[in-house]
Scaffold this motif. Structure first.
Motif, PDB file in Angstrom:
ATOM      1  N   GLU A  91       0.868  -1.179   0.000  1.00  0.00           N
ATOM      2  CA  GLU A  91       0.000   0.000   0.000  1.00  0.00           C
ATOM      3  C   GLU A  91       0.902   1.225   0.000  1.00  0.00           C
ATOM      4  N   VAL A  92       0.707   2.096  -0.989  1.00  0.00           N
ATOM      5  CA  VAL A  92       1.540   3.289  -1.136  1.00  0.00           C
ATOM      6  C   VAL A  92       0.652   4.517  -1.307  1.00  0.00           C
ATOM      7  N   ARG A  93       1.271   5.702  -1.288  1.00  0.00           N
ATOM      8  CA  ARG A  93       0.553   6.941  -1.565  1.00  0.00           C
ATOM      9  C   ARG A  93       1.371   7.751  -2.543  1.00  0.00           C
ATOM     10  N   GLY A  94       0.684   8.483  -3.405  1.00  0.00           N
ATOM     11  CA  GLY A  94       1.397   9.303  -4.357  1.00  0.00           C
ATOM     12  C   GLY A  94       0.450  10.119  -5.211  1.00  0.00           C
ATOM     13  N   TYR A  95       1.038  10.853  -6.157  1.00  0.00           N
ATOM     14  CA  TYR A  95       0.216  11.604  -7.094  1.00  0.00           C
ATOM     15  C   TYR A  95       0.971  11.766  -8.395  1.00  0.00           C
ATOM     16  N   GLY A  96       0.210  11.973  -9.445  1.00  0.00           N
ATOM     17  CA  GLY A  96       0.754  12.257 -10.763  1.00  0.00           C
ATOM     18  C   GLY A  96      -0.064  13.392 -11.335  1.00  0.00           C
ATOM     19  N   ARG A  97      -0.657  13.166 -12.483  1.00  0.00           N
ATOM     20  CA  ARG A  97      -1.496  14.199 -13.090  1.00  0.00           C
ATOM     21  C   ARG A  97      -2.737  14.494 -12.263  1.00  0.00           C
ATOM     22  N   GLN A  98      -3.142  13.543 -11.459  1.00  0.00           N
ATOM     23  CA  GLN A  98      -4.354  13.687 -10.646  1.00  0.00           C
ATOM     24  C   GLN A  98      -4.202  14.802  -9.611  1.00  0.00           C
ATOM     25  N   ARG A  99      -3.008  14.995  -9.102  1.00  0.00           N
ATOM     26  CA  ARG A  99      -2.650  16.077  -8.187  1.00  0.00           C
ATOM     27  C   ARG A  99      -3.486  16.158  -6.919  1.00  0.00           C
ATOM     28  N   GLY A 100      -3.998  15.053  -6.427  1.00  0.00           N
ATOM     29  CA  GLY A 100      -4.748  15.063  -5.185  1.00  0.00           C
ATOM     30  C   GLY A 100      -6.207  15.415  -5.382  1.00  0.00           C
ATOM     31  N   LYS A 101      -6.889  15.636  -4.261  1.00  0.00           N
ATOM     32  CA  LYS A 101      -8.302  15.985  -4.305  1.00  0.00           C
ATOM     33  C   LYS A 101      -8.663  16.765  -3.055  1.00  0.00           C
ATOM     34  N   THR A 102      -9.817  17.405  -3.092  1.00  0.00           N
ATOM     35  CA  THR A 102     -10.305  18.181  -1.957  1.00  0.00           C
ATOM     36  C   THR A 102     -11.372  17.378  -1.233  1.00  0.00           C
ATOM     37  N   GLU A 103     -11.268  17.335   0.098  1.00  0.00           N
ATOM     38  CA  GLU A 103     -12.248  16.636   0.917  1.00  0.00           C
ATOM     39  C   GLU A 103     -12.757  17.569   2.005  1.00  0.00           C
ATOM     40  N   TYR A 141     -13.946  17.612   6.048  1.00  0.00           N
ATOM     41  CA  TYR A 141     -13.932  16.891   7.312  1.00  0.00           C
ATOM     42  C   TYR A 141     -14.425  17.823   8.400  1.00  0.00           C
ATOM     43  N   ARG A 142     -15.529  17.467   9.040  1.00  0.00           N
ATOM     44  CA  ARG A 142     -16.147  18.281  10.094  1.00  0.00           C
ATOM     45  C   ARG A 142     -16.372  19.720   9.655  1.00  0.00           C
ATOM     46  N   GLY A 143     -16.830  19.856   8.425  1.00  0.00           N
ATOM     47  CA  GLY A 143     -17.165  21.164   7.898  1.00  0.00           C
ATOM     48  C   GLY A 143     -15.998  21.956   7.339  1.00  0.00           C
ATOM     49  N   ALA A 144     -14.781  21.465   7.539  1.00  0.00           N
ATOM     50  CA  ALA A 144     -13.606  22.175   7.026  1.00  0.00           C
ATOM     51  C   ALA A 144     -13.123  21.485   5.754  1.00  0.00           C
ATOM     52  N   GLU A 145     -12.839  22.292   4.769  1.00  0.00           N
ATOM     53  CA  GLU A 145     -12.349  21.753   3.500  1.00  0.00           C
ATOM     54  C   GLU A 145     -10.822  21.704   3.534  1.00  0.00           C
ATOM     55  N   TYR A 146     -10.265  20.581   3.106  1.00  0.00           N
ATOM     56  CA  TYR A 146      -8.814  20.463   3.045  1.00  0.00           C
ATOM     57  C   TYR A 146      -8.413  19.653   1.821  1.00  0.00           C
ATOM     58  N   GLU A 147      -7.150  19.816   1.425  1.00  0.00           N
ATOM     59  CA  GLU A 147      -6.658  19.163   0.226  1.00  0.00           C
ATOM     60  C   GLU A 147      -5.808  17.949   0.590  1.00  0.00           C
TER      61      GLU A 147
END
Length: 114
Positions: A32-44, A46-52
């Protein structure tokens, strides 16, 4: 011998494992790994606060195969992991100079065969 490395979406892992086994691969290492390419992450939110979220969860598969089945294994990964959406992943194929099965001392293609 070749080492096939695939970075795929976690949701496609079970289907890809089944496909590469059917294509002739006798063993797979999954990380299990984490990373990014062209996708560049996403916005979520959590408890009413938006974070990337910059690094997205992925699964890294490492598959050592004889050279004669590498195309079938790569095709199996490509067909099965493809959702048609950004972030489906990548496949890398590297030359594998040597392999050794520790238990038996088998080397070369004999070490990676089932």
């Amino acid at each position: 011998m070749k080492l096939v490395i695939a970075i795929i979406k976690p949701s496609r892992m079970d289907a890809v494992l089944e496909a590469v086994t059917s294509a002739g691969a006798s063993g797979v290492t999954v990380t299990e790994v984490r990373g990014y390419g062209r996708q560049r992450g996403k916005t979520e939110v959590y408890r009413g606060a938006e974070y990337e979220v910059k690094l997205l969860p992925k699964v890294k598969l490492e598959i050592a195969v004889p050279s004669d089945i590498v195309d079938a294994v790569v095709e199996a990964i490509t067909q099965t992991a493809n959702t048609g959406k950004i972030g489906d992943g990548k496949v890398f194929v590297l030359d594998l100079e040597q392999a050794l099965r520790i238990r038996t001392g088998d080397t070369g293609a004999g070490a990676i065969a089932g």
